[in-house]
Design an enzyme around this catalytic site. Structure first.
Site, PDB file in Angstrom:
ATOM      1  N   GLU A 252       4.882   5.246   3.364  1.00 48.50           N
ATOM      2  CA  GLU A 252       4.252   6.529   3.704  1.00 48.50           C
ATOM      3  C   GLU A 252       5.369   7.555   3.900  1.00 48.50           C
ATOM      4  OE1 GLU A 252       0.986   7.955   4.034  1.00 48.50           O
ATOM      5  OE2 GLU A 252       2.376   9.623   4.345  1.00 48.50           O
TER       6      GLU A 252
ATOM      7  N   LYS B 248      -0.403  21.085 -10.402  1.00 49.84           N
ATOM      8  CA  LYS B 248       0.328  21.937 -11.365  1.00 49.84           C
ATOM      9  C   LYS B 248       1.087  21.063 -12.364  1.00 49.84           C
ATOM     10  CE  LYS B 248       0.976  25.783  -8.267  1.00 49.84           C
ATOM     11  NZ  LYS B 248       1.779  26.249  -7.153  1.00 49.84           N
TER      12      LYS B 248
ATOM     13  N   GLU C 214       0.856  -1.188   0.000  1.00 53.33           N
ATOM     14  CA  GLU C 214       0.000   0.000   0.000  1.00 53.33           C
ATOM     15  C   GLU C 214       0.891   1.237   0.000  1.00 53.33           C
ATOM     16  OE1 GLU C 214      -3.423   0.070   2.552  1.00 53.33           O
ATOM     17  OE2 GLU C 214      -3.684   2.248   2.272  1.00 53.33           O
TER      18      GLU C 214
ATOM     19  N   ASP D  36      -1.824  11.897  -3.743  1.00 54.23           N
ATOM     20  CA  ASP D  36      -1.746  13.355  -3.924  1.00 54.23           C
ATOM     21  C   ASP D  36      -1.781  13.687  -5.416  1.00 54.23           C
ATOM     22  OD1 ASP D  36      -1.681  13.624  -1.235  1.00 54.23           O
ATOM     23  OD2 ASP D  36       0.443  14.115  -1.078  1.00 54.23           O
TER      24      ASP D  36
ATOM     25  N   ASP E 237       9.838   8.375   0.144  1.00 57.32           N
ATOM     26  CA  ASP E 237       9.114   8.733  -1.071  1.00 57.32           C
ATOM     27  C   ASP E 237       8.892   7.477  -1.920  1.00 57.32           C
ATOM     28  OD1 ASP E 237       8.145  10.291  -3.320  1.00 57.32           O
ATOM     29  OD2 ASP E 237      10.050   9.750  -4.227  1.00 57.32           O
TER      30      ASP E 237
END
Ligand SMILES: C[S@@+](CC[C@H](N)C(=O)[O-])C[C@H]1O[C@@H](n2cnc3c(N)ncnc32)[C@H](O)[C@@H]1O
Length: 246
Positions: free
Chosen positions: A44, A98, A19, A94, A71
């Site tokens: 995470e 942009k 996950e 997320d 990351d």
């Protein structure tokens, strides 16, 4: 956790799920409790969530959970073995709205192979998002991947809201896009990349009559730490047997 520690942990179980961005860990911890025979790797980046879920996993004495703070794109590219997971879960990633930040997305055409690459052939990818533009971009990136069959779900997961974000958004009545992708069962040495990944291969050698048969395929062992170490071990064994003459 060193690379060796992770390899040893992964070797302890037949079946693993991953996950990415587990947040408060609702789905990860519930799944680990419900399936003690399966291992769950959670990634995470946020320290607060990582510590919260690590302390819950300790309290529940879960021995089938490995948590890594970092990351995801970096971990997938340099640390986690390719094709180790029966399932990969990504809930409410997320969106990085942009366009100059799109390469930070997990499902940008330039990065999607890192996520798909973690799945074993036949393994399944579960994704949910409430972000309309990113949801369409995720569909486009997955549907144009030669190694995936993608289904948009018309109804919620049969097991209900899987994560904190999902339950909050359901209460708010936001539309949620849920997808399941299935990686093709295939000969692992000849997996296709996403077309953007294929375009990223500038040249390959040896050449074949039809360059398309070289460019666009993952060379055996490439992008696969396990494959690389296996190839290195085979080379070492070959050197040893040629020096001992056995
Ligand atoms: C919108 S939250 C969703 C959390 C959880 N999946 C849920 O549905 O409740 C996104 C999560 O992904 C994590 N995250 C974002 N980018 C990440 C990355 N590059 N690597 C690992 N985790 C990341 C964030 O810290 C956050 O916990």
């Amino acid at each position: 956790l060193t690379l060796g520690d992770l390899a040893a942990a992964l070797a302890e179980r037949e079946s693993w799920q991953l996950e990415i961005g587990f947040g408060k860990g609702r789905h990860l911890l519930r799944s680990a409790v419900a399936h003690p025979e399966t291992g769950f790797v959670g990634i995470e980046v946020a320290a607060e969530y990582f510590r919260l879920v690590a302390s819950r996993a300790t309290r529940q004495a879960l021995d089938n959970v490995v948590l890594i703070r970092g990351d995801a794109l970096q971990l997938l590219s340099v640390y986690l073995p390719a094709r180790f997971a029966d399932a990969v879960h990504v809930y409410f990633p997320d969106p990085w709205p942009k366009s100059r930040h799109h390469k930070r997305r997990l499902f940008d055409p330039e990065t999607v192979d890192l996520v798909v690459g973690a799945l074993r052939p036949g393994g399944r990818l579960f994704v949910a998002t409430d972000h309309v533009e990113y949801g369409e971009a995720i569909c486009a990136a997955l549907e144009s991947h030669a190694n995936l069959r993608v289904e948009r779900l018309a109804t919620p997961w049969p097991d209900g809201a899987r994560t904190n974000y999902e339950s909050k958004y359901l209460e708010e009545g936001r539309p949620i896009l849920r997808l399941i992708g299935e990686r093709a069962p295939s000969n692992s040495a000849h997996d296709r990349l996403h077309p953007a990944g294929e375009r990223g291969i500038v040249e390959a050698w040896p050449r074949q009559a039809d360059p398309a048969t070289v460019v666009g395929h993952v060379l055996p062992g490439a992008a696969d730490p396990v494959g690389r170490s296996r190839a290195a071990a085979e080379r070492a064994q070959h050197r040893e047997s040629s020096t001992t003459g056995s």
